[in-house]
Write a protein that holds these residues in place. Sequence first.
Motif, PDB file in Angstrom:
ATOM      1  N   ARG A 117      80.430  87.549  64.200  1.00  0.00           N
ATOM      2  CA  ARG A 117      81.545  87.718  65.136  1.00  0.00           C
ATOM      3  C   ARG A 117      81.042  87.789  66.572  1.00  0.00           C
ATOM      4  NH1 ARG A 117      84.497  91.099  62.624  1.00  0.00           N
ATOM      5  NH2 ARG A 117      83.259  92.909  63.152  1.00  0.00           N
ATOM      6  N   ARG A 118      79.934  88.496  66.803  1.00  0.00           N
ATOM      7  CA  ARG A 118      79.368  88.568  68.160  1.00  0.00           C
ATOM      8  C   ARG A 118      79.035  87.173  68.679  1.00  0.00           C
ATOM      9  NH1 ARG A 118      77.048  93.329  66.392  1.00  0.00           N
ATOM     10  NH2 ARG A 118      75.107  92.340  65.772  1.00  0.00           N
ATOM     11  N   ASP A 128      82.283  85.334  69.364  1.00  0.00           N
ATOM     12  CA  ASP A 128      82.977  85.920  70.520  1.00  0.00           C
ATOM     13  C   ASP A 128      82.401  85.440  71.845  1.00  0.00           C
ATOM     14  OD1 ASP A 128      84.760  87.261  68.912  1.00  0.00           O
ATOM     15  OD2 ASP A 128      83.774  89.220  69.112  1.00  0.00           O
ATOM     16  N   GLY A 166      87.782  80.984  72.032  1.00  0.00           N
ATOM     17  CA  GLY A 166      87.745  80.993  70.582  1.00  0.00           C
ATOM     18  C   GLY A 166      87.424  79.651  69.961  1.00  0.00           C
TER      19      GLY A 166
END
Length: 150
Positions: free
Chosen positions: A69-70, A73, A78
């Motif tokens: 996710r990091r 992100d 996105g």
Amino acid sequence: MSGRDGLSIGALAQRTGLAVSAIRYYEEQGLIRPWRNPGGQRRFDRSDLRRLSFVIIARQFGFTLPEIRRELDHLPGGRTPTKADWKKISTRFRSGLNARIETLERLRDNLDGCIGCGCLSLPTCALYNPADKVAEKGPGPRYLMGDRPG
């Protein structure tokens, strides 16, 4: 299907090989962000195929969802990783992969005797830790993580 129609969760599952429940979980984790069509059905952009493929591969490399996710992100808007993005991501992943490889090599090279007897308590065992002195070095299997006895 036009790009504006989006993909249903079933179509996304079929294309990625993931279970619908896994896709919903990845959505809950913020790894993909579907939208709703006028009928209220969740739809996914085709770019989500690439995002989920990245998740699948990164998981196979042993990266956690927070780590993945990091990385995602960092991407503006996105979007999915481009070739230039992947080069940056792979550079960051490389050090983690190298550390994992070193740990696996140590495990392979030091556990031959323990795999044979299975007791993990003999003084000759590479993991032997009388009086739990290794706890001073921190949590986890310290010798397998690179610490040395003594």
